[in-house]
Scaffold this active site. Structure first.
Site, short mmCIF file in Angstrom:
data_model
loop_
_atom_site.label_atom_id
_atom_site.label_comp_id
_atom_site.label_asym_id
_atom_site.label_seq_id
_atom_site.Cartn_x
_atom_site.Cartn_y
_atom_site.Cartn_z
N THR A 185 0.82 -1.21 0.00
CA THR A 185 0.00 0.00 0.00
C THR A 185 0.86 1.27 0.00
OG1 THR A 185 -1.48 1.29 1.43
CG2 THR A 185 -0.12 -0.32 2.53
N ASP A 186 0.29 2.36 -0.52
CA ASP A 186 1.00 3.64 -0.47
C ASP A 186 1.14 4.16 0.96
OD1 ASP A 186 -1.66 4.39 0.01
OD2 ASP A 186 -1.76 5.87 -1.60
N GLU A 187 0.37 3.60 1.90
CA GLU A 187 0.42 4.11 3.29
C GLU A 187 1.78 3.85 3.95
OE1 GLU A 187 -2.93 3.57 5.81
OE2 GLU A 187 -4.34 3.84 4.18
N TYR A 192 -1.47 -0.22 11.23
CA TYR A 192 -1.70 -0.94 9.96
C TYR A 192 -0.54 -0.73 9.00
CZ TYR A 192 -3.23 -1.44 5.10
OH TYR A 192 -3.29 -1.76 3.77
N LYS A 239 2.34 -3.29 7.34
CA LYS A 239 2.53 -3.50 5.90
C LYS A 239 3.98 -3.15 5.49
CE LYS A 239 -0.20 -4.46 3.14
NZ LYS A 239 -0.67 -5.80 2.64
P1 NAD Z 1 -10.04 -6.90 2.88
O1 NAD Z 1 -9.97 -6.60 4.34
O2 NAD Z 1 -11.28 -6.62 2.13
O3 NAD Z 1 -9.69 -8.45 2.63
C1 NAD Z 1 -8.69 -9.12 3.34
C2 NAD Z 1 -8.93 -10.61 3.15
O4 NAD Z 1 -7.87 -11.31 3.83
C3 NAD Z 1 -10.24 -11.12 3.76
O5 NAD Z 1 -10.89 -11.98 2.87
C4 NAD Z 1 -9.79 -11.87 5.00
O6 NAD Z 1 -10.66 -12.93 5.37
C5 NAD Z 1 -8.43 -12.38 4.58
N1 NAD Z 1 -7.54 -12.65 5.73
C6 NAD Z 1 -7.30 -11.85 6.79
N2 NAD Z 1 -6.45 -12.44 7.64
C7 NAD Z 1 -6.13 -13.64 7.07
C8 NAD Z 1 -5.27 -14.70 7.46
N3 NAD Z 1 -4.57 -14.65 8.61
N4 NAD Z 1 -5.17 -15.78 6.66
C9 NAD Z 1 -5.88 -15.86 5.50
N5 NAD Z 1 -6.71 -14.89 5.10
C10 NAD Z 1 -6.83 -13.78 5.87
O7 NAD Z 1 -8.80 -6.13 2.24
P2 NAD Z 1 -8.64 -5.46 0.80
O8 NAD Z 1 -9.08 -4.06 0.87
O9 NAD Z 1 -9.18 -6.38 -0.22
O10 NAD Z 1 -7.04 -5.44 0.71
C11 NAD Z 1 -6.33 -6.55 0.17
C12 NAD Z 1 -4.84 -6.25 0.23
O11 NAD Z 1 -4.56 -5.07 -0.52
C13 NAD Z 1 -4.32 -5.98 1.63
O12 NAD Z 1 -3.06 -6.57 1.76
C14 NAD Z 1 -4.22 -4.47 1.71
O13 NAD Z 1 -3.19 -4.09 2.60
C15 NAD Z 1 -3.87 -4.12 0.28
N6 NAD Z 1 -4.31 -2.80 -0.21
C16 NAD Z 1 -5.59 -2.39 -0.05
C17 NAD Z 1 -6.00 -1.16 -0.57
C18 NAD Z 1 -7.42 -0.67 -0.45
O14 NAD Z 1 -7.70 0.46 -0.79
N7 NAD Z 1 -8.36 -1.46 0.01
C19 NAD Z 1 -5.07 -0.37 -1.26
C20 NAD Z 1 -3.76 -0.83 -1.40
C21 NAD Z 1 -3.40 -2.06 -0.88
O1 DAU Z 2 -4.08 4.03 0.65
C1 DAU Z 2 -4.34 2.67 0.60
C2 DAU Z 2 -5.12 2.27 1.84
O2 DAU Z 2 -6.43 2.79 1.70
C3 DAU Z 2 -5.16 0.77 2.07
O3 DAU Z 2 -3.86 0.31 2.33
C4 DAU Z 2 -6.07 0.42 3.25
O4 DAU Z 2 -6.19 -0.99 3.37
C5 DAU Z 2 -7.43 1.01 3.00
O5 DAU Z 2 -8.27 0.78 4.11
C6 DAU Z 2 -7.33 2.51 2.74
O6 DAU Z 2 -6.94 3.22 3.94
P1 DAU Z 2 -7.59 4.64 4.32
O7 DAU Z 2 -7.41 4.87 5.76
O8 DAU Z 2 -7.14 5.70 3.40
O9 DAU Z 2 -9.13 4.30 3.94
P2 DAU Z 2 -10.51 4.57 4.69
O10 DAU Z 2 -11.59 4.18 3.74
O11 DAU Z 2 -10.54 3.97 6.06
O12 DAU Z 2 -10.52 6.14 4.86
C7 DAU Z 2 -10.38 7.01 3.73
C8 DAU Z 2 -10.39 8.43 4.24
O13 DAU Z 2 -11.70 8.72 4.75
C9 DAU Z 2 -9.43 8.68 5.40
O14 DAU Z 2 -8.90 9.99 5.29
C10 DAU Z 2 -10.31 8.60 6.64
C11 DAU Z 2 -11.65 9.10 6.14
N1 DAU Z 2 -12.85 8.52 6.79
C12 DAU Z 2 -12.96 7.18 6.86
C13 DAU Z 2 -14.06 6.58 7.47
C14 DAU Z 2 -14.18 5.09 7.57
C15 DAU Z 2 -13.85 9.36 7.30
O15 DAU Z 2 -13.74 10.60 7.21
N2 DAU Z 2 -14.94 8.78 7.89
C16 DAU Z 2 -15.09 7.43 8.03
O16 DAU Z 2 -16.09 6.98 8.61
#
Ligand code: NAD
Ligand code: DAU
Length: 344
Positions: free
Chosen positions: A133-135, A158, A162
């Site tokens: 992730t970019d985070e 988190y 990562k």
């Molecule tokens: P998500 O939370 O929707 O899905 C995570 C999945 O992993 C779930 O199905 C969960 O059951 C499974 N899981 C959790 N712990 C586990 C374990 N110990 N063993 C096996 N399975 C397990 O997450 P997402 O948003 O789909 O993100 C997927 C990946 O992409 C993550 O690694 C996250 O860090 C990365 N990522 C997410 C975003 C985003 O915006 N959502 C952006 C960049 C990177």
């Molecule tokens: O940048 C990539 C990341 O994006 C991934 O690595 C993470 O898995 C994914 O959860 C996401 O993280 P963020 O913290 O950016 O996403 P989130 O949807 O939780 O929040 C997006 C923005 O919105 C953040 O600035 C917090 C704000 N927010 C979020 C929630 C849930 C609110 O203002 N209100 C809310 O209720």
């Protein structure tokens, strides 16, 4: 011997993983896909209910279970491992960081160890791809972009987990010669995203005419990418990425949270009076923005779905899948929501 097209996808029942499985089976119908997922609150096999291919298999299991991982490797001999499995929500990591260390760091190391045992060093037909992730880069001020050279400066539990996982991936490449790539993507949105994350939470609350909770002043900025574009980036890096390299992936689509929420309300025909500013997230990163020129120059990847189209598709999907939404909002998530937004 496993065929060269066997993919072990971990976390494939989550948001991005399930979108990726749909994408990959459609694009490469001859690939064998093993989806290993422990089905935490965020995992939902309903996301894959239309997948009937006999080259797809689901295994319920934990990436931290080294015996199980060994069995899976021995049985299927995967050529590619794509690690999506993670605890992914920043707010949960602030409340309870421990599980983030276990899954995101230990789990990744256990997978890397299995690759090392089964693949040996210098095997370039096999690859481990870490979905990061970019985070991990921390937070930006008003200007500038994250490049692959930006120093790691994770701010939340988190992102710290990562970033640690990324360093293990790097170490297995440097020390053991494992063929690896790391992708670092910006915020994804689209179908099947769990409604604890900003966009699906706001759609879900707007549907029920509930308050839309915005942290702080709503001026924090994220770079949003439609999930299918992330899938195509992973596909390219998997097949064409240079061993050991990191690739940033982003949408060139920066938006303040308040802007996103207003767009959703407008699109859904709901009033802005639903917006409620609430207490800020601890350590809330101000701005993320990705410089995605490396993946464009080296692999020819570019985002294809503009935000206006992507958000319309996403809202449409949630409107058509309200039963899915109701089901994932029951049980554990109902309790989380209450503790996070009602009791707070
Ligand atoms: P998500 O939370 O929707 O899905 C995570 C999945 O992993 C779930 O199905 C969960 O059951 C499974 N899981 C959790 N712990 C586990 C374990 N110990 N063993 C096996 N399975 C397990 O997450 P997402 O948003 O789909 O993100 C997927 C990946 O992409 C993550 O690694 C996250 O860090 C990365 N990522 C997410 C975003 C985003 O915006 N959502 C952006 C960049 C990177
Ligand atoms: O940048 C990539 C990341 O994006 C991934 O690595 C993470 O898995 C994914 O959860 C996401 O993280 P963020 O913290 O950016 O996403 P989130 O949807 O939780 O929040 C997006 C923005 O919105 C953040 O600035 C917090 C704000 N927010 C979020 C929630 C849930 C609110 O203002 N209100 C809310 O209720």
């Amino acid at each position: 011997q496993g065929s060269p097209e066997t993919l072990l996808i971990t976390g494939g029942a989550g948001f991005i993983g399930s979108n990726f499985i749909h994408y990959i089976l459609k694009k490469y119908p001859n690939y064998k896909v093993i989806n290993l997922d422990s089905l935490t609150y965020a995992g939902n096999i309903e996301n894959l209910k239309e997948v009937e291919a006999n080259n797809y298999q689901f295994i319920k299991g934990d990436i931290c279970d080294s015996n199980l991982i060994e069995n899976v490797f021995s049985s299927f001999e995967p050529t590619y491992v794509i690690n999506f499995a993670a605890e992914s929500h920043v707010d949960r990591s602030i409340k309870d960081p421990q599980i983030f260390l276990k899954t995101n760091i230990s789990g990744t190391q256990i997978l890397l160890d299995a690759c090392k045992r089964h693949w040996g060093s210098g095997s370039h037909e096999k690859k481990f791809l870490q979905v990061s992730t970019d985070e991990v880069y921390g937070s930006l001020g008003a200007t500038g972009y994250f490049t692959e050279e930006t120093p790691l400066a994770p701010n939340s539990p988190y992102s710290a987990s990562k970033a640690s996982a990324d360093l293990y991936v790097r170490a297995y490449h440097e020390t053991f010669g494992l063929n690896v790539n790391i992708t670092r993507c910006s915020n994804n949105y689209g179908p099947y995203q769990f409604p604890e994350k900003l966009i699906p939470l706001m759609i879900s609350n707007a549907l029920e005419d509930k308050d839309l909770p915005i942290y702080g002043d709503g001026m924090n900025i994220r770079d949003w990418l439609y999930v299918e574009d992330h899938c195509s980036a992973i596909d390219l890096v998997l097949h064409q990425g240079t061993s050991g390299e990191i690739y940033n992936v982003g949408g060139y689509n920066e938006k303040a949270n308040i802007e996103i929420v207003k767009i959703i309300l407008k699109e859904m025909g709901k009033p802005t009076s639903l917006i409620k500013f609430v207490k800020d997230r601890l350590g809330h990163d101000k701005r993320y923005a990705i410089d995605a020129s490396k993946i464009k120059d080296e692999l020819g990847w570019e985002p294809t779905i503009m935000f206006e189209e992507g958000i319309r598709k996403t809202i449409g999907w949630y409107l058509q899948n309200q039963k899915w939404l109701d089901r994932v909002k029951s049980g554990e998530y109902a309790e989380y929501y209450h503790n996070m937004y009602i009791e707070k």
